[in-house]
Design a protein around this motif. Structure first.
Motif, mmCIF file in Angstrom:
data_model
loop_
_atom_site.group_PDB
_atom_site.id
_atom_site.type_symbol
_atom_site.label_atom_id
_atom_site.label_comp_id
_atom_site.label_asym_id
_atom_site.label_seq_id
_atom_site.Cartn_x
_atom_site.Cartn_y
_atom_site.Cartn_z
ATOM 1 N N LEU A 80 0.866 -1.173 0.000
ATOM 2 C CA LEU A 80 0.000 0.000 0.000
ATOM 3 C C LEU A 80 0.904 1.224 0.000
ATOM 4 N N SER A 81 0.980 1.883 -1.153
ATOM 5 C CA SER A 81 1.888 3.008 -1.316
ATOM 6 C C SER A 81 1.351 4.255 -0.628
ATOM 7 N N GLN A 82 2.244 5.194 -0.402
ATOM 8 C CA GLN A 82 1.858 6.429 0.274
ATOM 9 C C GLN A 82 0.874 7.233 -0.553
ATOM 10 N N LYS A 83 1.110 7.320 -1.853
ATOM 11 C CA LYS A 83 0.248 8.104 -2.729
ATOM 12 C C LYS A 83 -0.206 7.247 -3.902
ATOM 13 N N VAL A 84 -1.504 7.193 -4.110
ATOM 14 C CA VAL A 84 -2.080 6.482 -5.248
ATOM 15 C C VAL A 84 -3.002 7.452 -5.976
ATOM 16 N N LYS A 85 -2.658 7.777 -7.220
ATOM 17 C CA LYS A 85 -3.464 8.715 -7.997
ATOM 18 C C LYS A 85 -4.034 8.003 -9.217
ATOM 19 N N LEU A 86 -5.333 8.107 -9.386
ATOM 20 C CA LEU A 86 -6.000 7.555 -10.550
ATOM 21 C C LEU A 86 -6.415 8.704 -11.462
ATOM 22 N N SER A 87 -6.055 8.629 -12.724
ATOM 23 C CA SER A 87 -6.361 9.709 -13.663
ATOM 24 C C SER A 87 -7.691 9.483 -14.380
ATOM 25 N N PHE A 88 -8.413 8.431 -13.993
ATOM 26 C CA PHE A 88 -9.680 8.119 -14.642
ATOM 27 C C PHE A 88 -10.657 7.605 -13.591
ATOM 28 N N SER A 89 -11.926 7.630 -13.930
ATOM 29 C CA SER A 89 -12.969 7.190 -13.002
ATOM 30 C C SER A 89 -12.938 5.674 -12.841
ATOM 31 N N MET A 90 -13.145 5.219 -11.613
ATOM 32 C CA MET A 90 -13.151 3.788 -11.334
ATOM 33 C C MET A 90 -14.006 3.531 -10.104
ATOM 34 N N THR A 91 -14.837 2.506 -10.167
ATOM 35 C CA THR A 91 -15.644 2.171 -9.002
ATOM 36 C C THR A 91 -14.795 1.433 -7.975
ATOM 37 N N VAL A 92 -15.299 1.389 -6.762
ATOM 38 C CA VAL A 92 -14.623 0.637 -5.705
ATOM 39 C C VAL A 92 -14.453 -0.815 -6.125
ATOM 40 N N LYS A 93 -15.480 -1.408 -6.678
ATOM 41 C CA LYS A 93 -15.426 -2.801 -7.126
ATOM 42 C C LYS A 93 -14.320 -3.007 -8.147
ATOM 43 N N GLU A 94 -14.227 -2.124 -9.128
ATOM 44 C CA GLU A 94 -13.213 -2.259 -10.174
ATOM 45 C C GLU A 94 -11.807 -2.138 -9.607
ATOM 46 N N LEU A 95 -11.625 -1.226 -8.664
ATOM 47 C CA LEU A 95 -10.300 -1.040 -8.076
ATOM 48 C C LEU A 95 -9.888 -2.254 -7.248
ATOM 49 N N VAL A 96 -10.783 -2.750 -6.421
ATOM 50 C CA VAL A 96 -10.452 -3.892 -5.569
ATOM 51 C C VAL A 96 -10.200 -5.137 -6.413
ATOM 52 N N GLU A 97 -10.913 -5.279 -7.538
ATOM 53 C CA GLU A 97 -10.707 -6.416 -8.445
ATOM 54 C C GLU A 97 -9.287 -6.464 -8.980
ATOM 55 N N LEU A 126 -18.745 -2.849 2.317
ATOM 56 C CA LEU A 126 -19.448 -3.556 1.253
ATOM 57 C C LEU A 126 -20.487 -2.659 0.576
ATOM 58 N N ASP A 127 -21.081 -1.746 1.326
ATOM 59 C CA ASP A 127 -22.091 -0.850 0.756
ATOM 60 C C ASP A 127 -21.496 0.147 -0.239
ATOM 61 N N PHE A 128 -20.166 0.237 -0.302
ATOM 62 C CA PHE A 128 -19.504 1.194 -1.190
ATOM 63 C C PHE A 128 -19.136 0.551 -2.534
ATOM 64 N N LEU A 129 -19.593 -0.646 -2.787
ATOM 65 C CA LEU A 129 -19.177 -1.443 -3.939
ATOM 66 C C LEU A 129 -19.259 -0.672 -5.257
ATOM 67 N N LYS A 130 -20.331 0.076 -5.471
ATOM 68 C CA LYS A 130 -20.552 0.752 -6.746
ATOM 69 C C LYS A 130 -20.169 2.228 -6.725
ATOM 70 N N ARG A 131 -19.633 2.696 -5.615
ATOM 71 C CA ARG A 131 -19.246 4.106 -5.512
ATOM 72 C C ARG A 131 -18.010 4.391 -6.352
ATOM 73 N N ASP A 132 -17.926 5.611 -6.858
ATOM 74 C CA ASP A 132 -16.721 6.051 -7.555
ATOM 75 C C ASP A 132 -15.627 6.299 -6.510
ATOM 76 N N TYR A 133 -14.449 5.742 -6.765
ATOM 77 C CA TYR A 133 -13.339 5.858 -5.820
ATOM 78 C C TYR A 133 -13.014 7.311 -5.505
ATOM 79 N N HIS A 134 -13.124 8.194 -6.497
ATOM 80 C CA HIS A 134 -12.752 9.595 -6.310
ATOM 81 C C HIS A 134 -13.712 10.344 -5.394
ATOM 82 N N THR A 135 -14.899 9.812 -5.160
ATOM 83 C CA THR A 135 -15.865 10.487 -4.294
ATOM 84 C C THR A 135 -15.682 10.135 -2.823
ATOM 85 N N LEU A 136 -14.754 9.253 -2.515
ATOM 86 C CA LEU A 136 -14.545 8.806 -1.137
ATOM 87 C C LEU A 136 -13.622 9.754 -0.385
#
Length: 276
Positions: A80-97, A126-136
């Motif tokens: 688990l790195s100190q900084k993780v930046k995603l330049s595109f939209s991704m759901t929690v489910k997609e990221l964990v996959e 588990l309730d965050f499965l479909k949330r966009d990672y950037h909104t967290l």
């Protein structure tokens, strides 16, 4: 067990880590602390990037890390790195996959879904499965990234090998409550899964609460190591950080509590220490 033997890491013409030796055990948390630029993150990188080691040995469960292929290392350790930046939209489910990408062969969809859901249950998201990672929030994002690490360590078929989790400043940019919650979550994972953890931290009191063993790094050298009670002392903190401090027992947790003295309160000839 990971047995680190006399490793030296050079970048350019400078030794960043110098002759470091220590162990990481299953079911235990090892924390490295030190001033900025002491070599903490470089030490972590050295244990997770295989051929990155020019001198010394890193023995993973009896085998030299340079003899283990990259995919096998990825299946047995997560970072688990100190900084993780995603330049595109991704759901929690997609990221964990993404934790399943280390598998030797494509996993059935039902297997992937089970791994993701179980990991999110474990971090109570588990309730965050479909949330966009950037909104967290920052704390929620760190927990999701931890869920990805859980999936990564669970997707291989080996039940009899040790697993390791490496955390580089996992509480950076989190507020006090988020820091405490994240540390408590990792400690529960260690207890449930018997994984070994190696973490880089800046906060001395978080290190005291979190660690089974602390490594104190100064100019690339491990100058002290041991349990929090043995290393978080005024003299050793002075040697590591050039600070004066007061050490008391934490009023809630069974560990030392460090209070650093502001520069204007530090004395020139002798420090004021309170040990309880």
């Amino acid at each position: 067990m990971i047995n680190v033997k006399n490793i030296t890491v050079r970048k350019g013409h400078k030794d960043i880590v110098k002759d470091a030796s220590f162990q990481i055990s299953s079911g235990k948390i090892t924390v490295v602390i030190g001033k900025n630029g002491a070599g903490k993150s470089t030490l972590l990188e050295a244990m997770t990037q295989g051929n990155f080691i020019p001198n010394g040995k890193i023995i993973w469960d009896g085998k030299n890390i340079i003899a283990i292929n990259t995919r096998t290392i990825a299946q047995r350790r997560a970072v688990l790195s100190q900084k993780v930046k995603l330049s595109f939209s991704m759901t929690v489910k997609e990221l964990v996959e993404m934790g399943t990408y280390v598998s030797d062969e494509p996993l059935p969809l039902v297997k992937i879904e089970a791994l993701v859901q179980n990991a999110l249950k474990e971090i109570e998201m588990l309730d965050f499965l479909k949330r966009d990672y950037h909104t967290l929030s920052g704390g929620e994002q760190k927990r999701v990234l931890l869920a990805k690490c859980i999936v990564q360590l669970n997707c291989c078929h080996w039940a009899d090998v040790n697993k390791y989790l490496f955390l580089d400043e996992p509480t950076a940019s989190l507020d006090i409550e988020q820091q405490f919650n994240f540390i408590a979550l990792v400690k529960r994972l260690v207890k449930r899964r018997n994984i070994g953890v190696f973490a880089v931290l800046h906060d001395l009191n978080l290190a005291a609460q979190f660690a089974d063993e602390i490594l104190m790094l100064r100019d690339g050298k491990i100058i002290h190591k041991g349990n929090p009670e043995s290393v978080l002392t005024p003299s050793k903190l002075q040697q590591t950080f050039d600070i004066q401090s007061v050490i008391n027992k934490h009023p809630v947790f069974d560990c030392p509590h460090v209070t650093t003295l502001p520069q204007q309160l530090q004395v020139t000839h002798y420090p004021i220490f309170v040990n309880v």
